[in-house]
Design a protein around this motif. Structure first.
Motif, PDB file in Angstrom:
ATOM      1  N   ASP A  25      13.532 -16.262  57.968  1.00  0.00           N
ATOM      2  CA  ASP A  25      13.182 -14.769  58.658  1.00  0.00           C
ATOM      3  C   ASP A  25      13.786 -14.998  60.184  1.00  0.00           C
ATOM      4  OD1 ASP A  25      11.640 -13.131  60.822  1.00  0.00           O
ATOM      5  OD2 ASP A  25      10.374 -12.784  58.635  1.00  0.00           O
ATOM      6  N   PRO A  26      14.591 -14.076  60.443  1.00  0.00           N
ATOM      7  CA  PRO A  26      15.431 -14.030  61.601  1.00  0.00           C
ATOM      8  C   PRO A  26      14.488 -13.877  62.931  1.00  0.00           C
ATOM      9  CG  PRO A  26      15.860 -11.944  60.681  1.00  0.00           C
ATOM     10  CD  PRO A  26      14.997 -12.813  59.802  1.00  0.00           C
ATOM     11  N   GLY A  58      11.601 -17.530  62.075  1.00  0.00           N
ATOM     12  CA  GLY A  58      12.223 -18.672  61.690  1.00  0.00           C
ATOM     13  C   GLY A  58      11.606 -19.357  60.492  1.00  0.00           C
TER      14      GLY A  58
END
Length: 74
Positions: free
Chosen positions: A24-25, A28
């Motif tokens: 997940d940007p 993380g």
């Protein structure tokens, strides 16, 4: 085409297909695609792998779109 990590787990009468979809940007944390089936699991695993392999292209296109919108907002 990249290497996509995936697994098929037996869960009672069903099978659970799980494929890593990266991080997940924002958080993380790892992201996964998962689906259970009482039928054939291999087609689901193959479909998930194709989707995950396409993600970098989709993210690149989305990034370009986000930059274009940002330019309009400013």
């Amino acid at each position: 085409m990249g290497i996509t990590v995936g697994s098929i787990e037996r869960r009672g009468d069903a099978q659970r297909v799980k494929v890593s979809a990266g991080l997940d940007p924002l958080t993380g944390r790892p992201l996964y695609l998962a689906e259970s089936t009482t039928g054939e699991a291999q087609p689901i695993l193959n479909r998930f792998r194709i989707l995950v392999d396409r993600l970098p292209d989709e993210v690149s296109r989305q990034g370009v779109q986000d930059q274009a919108v940002e330019g309009l907002v400013r």
